[in-house]
Design a protein around this motif. Structure first.
Motif, PDB file in Angstrom:
ATOM      1  N   ARG A  61      -0.058  35.255  22.748  1.00 40.53           N
ATOM      2  CA  ARG A  61       1.359  34.608  22.958  1.00 40.53           C
ATOM      3  C   ARG A  61       2.455  35.712  22.336  1.00 40.53           C
ATOM      4  N   LEU A  62       3.385  35.801  23.239  1.00 42.22           N
ATOM      5  CA  LEU A  62       4.433  36.704  22.797  1.00 42.22           C
ATOM      6  C   LEU A  62       5.625  36.068  22.165  1.00 42.22           C
ATOM      7  N   ASN A  63       6.264  36.760  20.901  1.00 44.16           N
ATOM      8  CA  ASN A  63       7.310  36.097  20.582  1.00 44.16           C
ATOM      9  C   ASN A  63       8.671  36.634  21.273  1.00 44.16           C
ATOM     10  N   LYS A  64       9.587  36.162  20.840  1.00 41.48           N
ATOM     11  CA  LYS A  64      10.818  36.656  21.469  1.00 41.48           C
ATOM     12  C   LYS A  64      10.959  38.087  21.668  1.00 41.48           C
ATOM     13  N   ILE A  65      10.931  38.769  20.489  1.00 39.72           N
ATOM     14  CA  ILE A  65      10.872  40.253  20.043  1.00 39.72           C
ATOM     15  C   ILE A  65      10.236  40.969  21.335  1.00 39.72           C
ATOM     16  N   GLN A  66       8.864  40.592  21.327  1.00 41.83           N
ATOM     17  CA  GLN A  66       7.882  40.974  22.178  1.00 41.83           C
ATOM     18  C   GLN A  66       8.376  41.084  23.675  1.00 41.83           C
ATOM     19  N   VAL A  67       8.929  39.789  24.088  1.00 39.11           N
ATOM     20  CA  VAL A  67       9.336  39.694  25.360  1.00 39.11           C
ATOM     21  C   VAL A  67      10.461  40.457  25.673  1.00 39.11           C
ATOM     22  N   PHE A  68      11.523  40.598  24.691  1.00 44.27           N
ATOM     23  CA  PHE A  68      12.687  41.513  24.972  1.00 44.27           C
ATOM     24  C   PHE A  68      12.065  42.635  25.105  1.00 44.27           C
ATOM     25  N   ALA A  69      11.147  43.266  24.357  1.00 41.93           N
ATOM     26  CA  ALA A  69      10.498  44.657  24.267  1.00 41.93           C
ATOM     27  C   ALA A  69      10.290  45.175  25.615  1.00 41.93           C
ATOM     28  N   LEU A  70       9.468  44.211  25.933  1.00 46.73           N
ATOM     29  CA  LEU A  70       8.736  44.457  27.329  1.00 46.73           C
ATOM     30  C   LEU A  70       9.574  44.327  28.443  1.00 46.73           C
ATOM     31  N   LEU A  71      10.767  43.593  28.625  1.00 48.50           N
ATOM     32  CA  LEU A  71      11.527  43.535  29.384  1.00 48.50           C
ATOM     33  C   LEU A  71      12.391  44.941  29.417  1.00 48.50           C
TER      34      LEU A  71
END
Length: 300
Positions: free
Chosen positions: A125-135
């Motif tokens: 599961r990705l947190n919001k920070i990880q999702v934003f970093a990947l994008l």
């Protein structure tokens, strides 16, 4: 040895491993006139011999017990060996084509690739920070592709080949040194066959002794940082190891720009800045939150 001194030792050894990986392009530049395929074939053979000596000295009577793997593990190690050799080959070829900066980008995006693979194969599961970093990292990589007129194949191949290599090895659960021993062992016969067939075609350019010495040292360049890394990994937390891993591509990047005059255009600046910011978000922000949490709990 106290916990603090143990950690300091681990940091020093870990930094040594990543510094050696970071300056590796300088070593392979000395072999620029030798085809990358020849370098990798030698690297496989000499790494196997050095690993054999190291494991024999370390394990002694337990050697055969320690290196034992199942048939399924052997098949998976053949796959992981192919992935790491692909990574080595692309890296050495890129270095000797004046593309050190591209290799540093590949290893900068590797932690982000690992997060993506964890999402796909382990349902992480990705947190919001990880999702934003990947994008952000994806957008930066796509932008760089548009800027240079083609996808950044070198960086993507290095990032994903090493990412999938780590994925296979994680599923195997084989000790790192033992795994690399079998990966090189399984590829040694093809490497020797290649060198035997290629020898009549390829001749060194008048510096045979120097080249052969450097090719032997390629085994040390492979094995010594790995030994340092394994020692450090036993002494440090995963978060600290994750933080240290950015040392190598940073050094390679600086070597590319400052010593080999590779062009760092505005497009590269924008793309690298986006990826560096993504790495800061996934590495430093969680560490900062953890430190704040520990400080808060200490005052209760």
């Amino acid at each position: 040895m106290t916990a603090d001194s143990n950690e300091k030792n681990g940091i020093a050894i870990g930094v040594s491993a990543y510094v050696l990986w970071g300056v590796a392009p300088v070593f392979f530049k000395l072999l620029a006139s030798v085809p990358a395929t020849v370098i990798i074939a030698h690297r496989i053979v000499w790494a196997l011999l050095l690993l054999l000596v190291f494991l024999l000295l370390r394990e002694r009577q337990k050697f055969f017990q320690v290196i034992h793997v199942t048939g399924r593990q052997m098949a998976m190690l053949a796959l992981s060996g192919s992935l790491v050799v692909l990574n080595w080959l692309v890296f050495v070829w890129a270095v000797n084509q004046g593309q050190i900066m591209a290799t540093s980008l590949g290893y900068f995006i590797n932690p982000l690739v690992n997060i993506l693979l964890g999402l796909v194969f382990f349902n992480d599961r990705l947190n919001k920070i990880q999702v934003f970093a990947l994008l952000l990292a994806t957008a930066s990589t796509v932008y760089l592709g548009f800027y240079i007129g083609e996808p950044p194949w070198i960086a993507l191949t290095l990032g994903f080949s090493f990412g999938f290599y780590g994925l296979v090895r994680k599923k195997l659960g084989v000790r790192p040194m033992v795994g690399l021993f079998w990966e090189t062992a399984l590829l040694t016969l093809p490497a020797l066959g290649f060198l035997w067939l290629y020898a009549p075609v390829y001749t060194f350019d008048g510096s045979s002794e120097m080249h052969m010495g450097l090719l032997f040292l390629s085994g040390l360049v492979t094995v010594i940082p790995l030994i340092c890394f394994n020692v450090a990994a036993k002494k440090l937390t995963l978060s600290m190891i994750g933080f240290l891993q950015y040392i190598a591509p940073t050094i390679s990047f600086l070597i590319a720009v400052l010593f080999y005059d590779e062009i760092f255009t505005r497009g590269h600046q924008i793309a690298f800045t986006g990826i560096w910011l993504a790495l800061i978000l996934i590495s430093c922000v969680p560490m900062w939150k953890k430190m704040r949490g520990n400080k808060g709990s200490a005052t209760v």
